[in-house]
Write a protein that holds these residues in place. Structure first.
Motif, PDB file in Angstrom:
ATOM      1  N   PHE A 180     -24.680 -16.710  27.179  1.00 15.73           N
ATOM      2  CA  PHE A 180     -24.372 -15.559  27.958  1.00 15.73           C
ATOM      3  C   PHE A 180     -22.710 -15.314  27.932  1.00 15.73           C
ATOM      4  N   ALA A 181     -22.145 -16.450  27.740  1.00 16.33           N
ATOM      5  CA  ALA A 181     -20.742 -16.127  27.404  1.00 16.33           C
ATOM      6  C   ALA A 181     -20.258 -15.391  26.182  1.00 16.33           C
ATOM      7  N   HIS A 182     -21.225 -15.631  25.075  1.00 13.17           N
ATOM      8  CA  HIS A 182     -21.062 -14.944  23.641  1.00 13.17           C
ATOM      9  C   HIS A 182     -21.515 -13.307  24.114  1.00 13.17           C
ATOM     10  N   GLY A 183     -22.467 -13.174  24.763  1.00  7.84           N
ATOM     11  CA  GLY A 183     -23.029 -11.872  25.141  1.00  7.84           C
ATOM     12  C   GLY A 183     -21.965 -10.887  25.937  1.00  7.84           C
ATOM     13  N   ILE A 184     -21.573 -11.677  27.052  1.00  7.82           N
ATOM     14  CA  ILE A 184     -20.553 -10.827  27.747  1.00  7.82           C
ATOM     15  C   ILE A 184     -19.307 -10.535  26.740  1.00  7.82           C
ATOM     16  N   ALA A 185     -18.775 -11.505  26.224  1.00  5.89           N
ATOM     17  CA  ALA A 185     -17.487 -11.195  25.407  1.00  5.89           C
ATOM     18  C   ALA A 185     -17.947 -10.423  23.967  1.00  5.89           C
ATOM     19  N   GLY A 186     -19.282 -10.327  23.661  1.00  9.79           N
ATOM     20  CA  GLY A 186     -19.552  -9.481  22.634  1.00  9.79           C
ATOM     21  C   GLY A 186     -19.652  -7.969  23.076  1.00  9.79           C
ATOM     22  N   ALA A 187     -20.290  -7.804  24.241  1.00  8.14           N
ATOM     23  CA  ALA A 187     -20.510  -6.486  24.712  1.00  8.14           C
ATOM     24  C   ALA A 187     -19.063  -5.963  25.250  1.00  8.14           C
ATOM     25  N   GLY A 188     -18.278  -6.720  25.932  1.00  6.03           N
ATOM     26  CA  GLY A 188     -17.034  -6.376  26.296  1.00  6.03           C
ATOM     27  C   GLY A 188     -16.041  -5.906  24.909  1.00  6.03           C
ATOM     28  N   THR A 189     -16.129  -6.699  23.797  1.00  7.36           N
ATOM     29  CA  THR A 189     -15.235  -6.405  22.816  1.00  7.36           C
ATOM     30  C   THR A 189     -15.767  -5.258  22.310  1.00  7.36           C
ATOM     31  N   ARG A 190     -17.063  -4.987  21.704  1.00  9.42           N
ATOM     32  CA  ARG A 190     -17.640  -3.825  21.373  1.00  9.42           C
ATOM     33  C   ARG A 190     -17.383  -2.541  22.281  1.00  9.42           C
ATOM     34  N   ALA A 191     -17.475  -2.644  23.392  1.00  6.53           N
ATOM     35  CA  ALA A 191     -17.492  -1.344  24.281  1.00  6.53           C
ATOM     36  C   ALA A 191     -15.805  -0.984  24.337  1.00  6.53           C
ATOM     37  N   TYR A 192     -15.004  -1.984  24.257  1.00 11.53           N
ATOM     38  CA  TYR A 192     -13.434  -1.713  24.434  1.00 11.53           C
ATOM     39  C   TYR A 192     -13.166  -0.723  22.995  1.00 11.53           C
ATOM     40  N   GLY A 193     -13.714  -1.185  21.926  1.00 17.63           N
ATOM     41  CA  GLY A 193     -13.445  -0.647  20.570  1.00 17.63           C
ATOM     42  C   GLY A 193     -14.243   0.761  20.209  1.00 17.63           C
ATOM     43  N   GLU A 194     -15.340   0.876  20.990  1.00 19.29           N
ATOM     44  CA  GLU A 194     -16.358   2.098  20.634  1.00 19.29           C
ATOM     45  C   GLU A 194     -15.714   3.435  20.811  1.00 19.29           C
ATOM     46  N   SER A 195     -16.006   4.201  20.212  1.00 17.94           N
ATOM     47  CA  SER A 195     -15.580   5.579  19.983  1.00 17.94           C
ATOM     48  C   SER A 195     -16.685   6.611  20.217  1.00 17.94           C
ATOM     49  N   ASP A 196     -18.123   6.050  20.248  1.00 19.99           N
ATOM     50  CA  ASP A 196     -19.141   6.977  20.514  1.00 19.99           C
ATOM     51  C   ASP A 196     -19.619   6.731  21.953  1.00 19.99           C
ATOM     52  N   PRO A 197     -19.278   7.900  22.945  1.00 18.32           N
ATOM     53  CA  PRO A 197     -19.421   7.806  24.342  1.00 18.32           C
ATOM     54  C   PRO A 197     -20.821   7.010  24.752  1.00 18.32           C
ATOM     55  N   GLU A 198     -21.957   7.432  24.068  1.00 17.34           N
ATOM     56  CA  GLU A 198     -23.231   7.087  24.149  1.00 17.34           C
ATOM     57  C   GLU A 198     -23.459   5.676  24.038  1.00 17.34           C
ATOM     58  N   ARG A 199     -22.907   5.182  23.019  1.00 13.81           N
ATOM     59  CA  ARG A 199     -22.792   3.959  22.666  1.00 13.81           C
ATOM     60  C   ARG A 199     -22.215   3.048  23.641  1.00 13.81           C
ATOM     61  N   GLN A 200     -21.023   3.516  23.892  1.00 14.50           N
ATOM     62  CA  GLN A 200     -20.083   2.600  24.878  1.00 14.50           C
ATOM     63  C   GLN A 200     -20.714   2.688  26.354  1.00 14.50           C
TER      64      GLN A 200
END
Length: 478
Positions: free
Chosen positions: A402-422
């Motif tokens: 869960f720590a990896h999932g939360i960190a991974g989702a947060g990191t990807r969401a922060y740098g995502e440019s596609d609104p739907e994916r974000q």
């Protein structure tokens, strides 16, 4: 006239003949309604069950919208395992994924998330055999274990998302729609008082519903979609859906879901605000501003519940505290604290710390809410539950997952440019935070059927839609 037109398809002709014969047999033997239902079900099943994405979506829809007591109406034993329709559907989804493994299309290489999930399920399998070998009740052990392989839904979900650009968005839509249906289900159960899980307590009517956790996930995804999409929100659908879900959540009186949801949504909002380059004070100001409509939504749902005669607003307010006025003397909190202490005592040995006590092990402690000593195999804390059953290895893999999932989702969401994916990544980020934090007081991430949903959430974090190319790695490499 072509030859094809002159000679109708023989298979079609035979099919019509079979349907006609079935209907005639139904009339003769006075079972026409049953025959009609069977004939209607066959094409529906054929066009759903043999398409993995549809089968997975159907599985999520059933698990979220129906309570476990309703799913239990149809069950049977497969060896020591008591199976329900959603269990069979889950195995079927895994089977469809396994079928495409030989040609490489469904292969997910060992990315970090995949490794954590595989390791966690392996540890849980060991805990099952350890529990049975230790003399724990086989029925209890298998029943406790059955929800844990649900995380394996990560693998077929990762395959589907990687090969279908629309799969993740469609799954999110189904989760939201099923959450609305689940909330309606909770409200109807409360209104008609249909089972023993609907009862009165000092804080008014409570509909005990594990669905509340899944409804919370649906609400968070609805929130993040509107947060990112802004002007494209369809308020005529969003507002009623939000109020209905809040009604279901209020009637469940599940405080761990309430607090987990608030933490998850606030975290997603703050992350999104920082990802758009806003400073701390601006984010704080927006957070305070968004609190106003949030309170109005809650009040609207609360007064709707009151108008329907379910609960008074005073009951809802009282539930946010304790039934005795102090958490230190609250019966449910004291019962949880005693159970946690008993877990620590039970694993207080080298073997206990390494292997736990196995699936199905029961602890005995005093329950202040029942005023007697009772034995339970379940613990109202997912982390103590997995520590009891699988020792430190189980606890460590669950926390790291869960720590990896939360960190991974947060990191990807922060740098995502596609609104739907974000929006999807923010929903996963907030949902995993909500479930991980809520599981300090309920065993949502270990004991309930929604492990299938959580496995799909990890897949939506780990896999970019449509990324699969010639058996390429479907999982992240971080």
């Amino acid at each position: 006239m072509t030859e094809t037109a002159a000679h109708p398809d023989r298979a079609l002709t035979i099919g019509f003949g079979v349907v006609a014969a079935a209907l005639i047999s139904g009339l003769v033997f006075d079972v026409l309604p049953q025959v009609a239902v069977a004939l209607a079900a066959i094409p529906i099943m054929a066009t759903t069950l043999f398409y993995p994405k549809r089968a997975l979506i159907l599985l999520l829809g059933i698990q979220i919208s129906l309570e476990f007591t309703q799913l239990d109406l149809v069950n049977f034993y497969l060896g020591p395992f008591r199976m329900r329709p959603d269990d069979i559907l889950f195995l079927w989804v895994l089977f469809l994924w396994v079928l495409v493994l030989p040609d490489g299309r469904g292969r997910v290489k060992a990315g970090t998330t995949a490794r954590f999930i595989g390791l966690f399920v392996a540890v849980c399998i060991i805990s099952l055999f350890w529990g049975i070998a230790s003399g724990n009740d086989i029925g209890t052990a298998t029943n406790m274990f059955k929800t844990l392989p649900g995380y394996l839904s990560f693998f077929p979900a990762a395959w589907l998302i990687a090969t279908d650009r629309d799969a993740a968005d469609q799954i999110v839509r189904v989760v939201i729609a099923a959450s609305v249906l689940g909330a309606i289900n909770i409200a109807l159960r409360g209104y008609f008082r249909v089972d023993e899980l609907v009862y009165e307590r000092s804080t008014g009517l409570r509909v005990q519903a594990r669905q509340a956790f899944a409804v919370g996930v649906g609400f968070i995804f609805l929130f993040t979609r509107q947060l990112v999409r802004k002007g494209r929100a369809n308020l005529s659908l969003v507002l009623p859906a939000s109020v209905v879900m809040l009604v279901g959540l209020i009637l469940s009186q599940t405080r761990s879901v309430w607090f987990g949801m608030m933490l998850g949504m606030v975290s997603a909002f703050v992350l999104y605000s920082f990802s758009t380059g806003q400073g701390f004070w601006k984010v704080l100001r927006k957070l305070l501003l968004i609190a106003v409509p949030a309170v109005l939504f809650f009040l609207a749902a609360g007064y709707l519940v009151q108008a329907a005669g379910f609960l008074e607003m005073e009951d809802i307010a009282a539930r946010t505290g304790s039934e005795t006025g102090s958490h230190l003397t609250d019966a449910t909190f004291l019962a949880r604290a005693l159970s946690w202490a008993e877990v620590l005592k039970s694993v207080n040995s080298p073997v206990g710390l390494l292997l736990g006590r196995g699936q199905g092990y029961e602890i005995t402690y005093f329950r202040f809410d029942y005023m007697q000593r009772l034995s339970f195999s379940t613990v109202d804390n997912a982390y103590f539950q997995i520590l009891l059953n699988a020792g430190i290895p189980g606890l460590l893999t669950l926390v790291l997952l869960f720590a990896h999932g939360i960190a991974g989702a947060g990191t990807r969401a922060y740098g995502e440019s596609d609104p739907e994916r974000q929006a999807i990544l923010l929903g996963v980020f907030g949902s995993l935070i909500a479930m991980a934090s809520g599981s300090f007081f309920m065993s949502a991430i270990t004991n309930y059927r929604f492990t299938v949903l959580f496995g799909v959430l990890f897949a939506m974090m780990a896999v970019r839609p449509g990324q699969a190319v010639d058996g390429a790695d479907l999982a992240e490499r971080v």
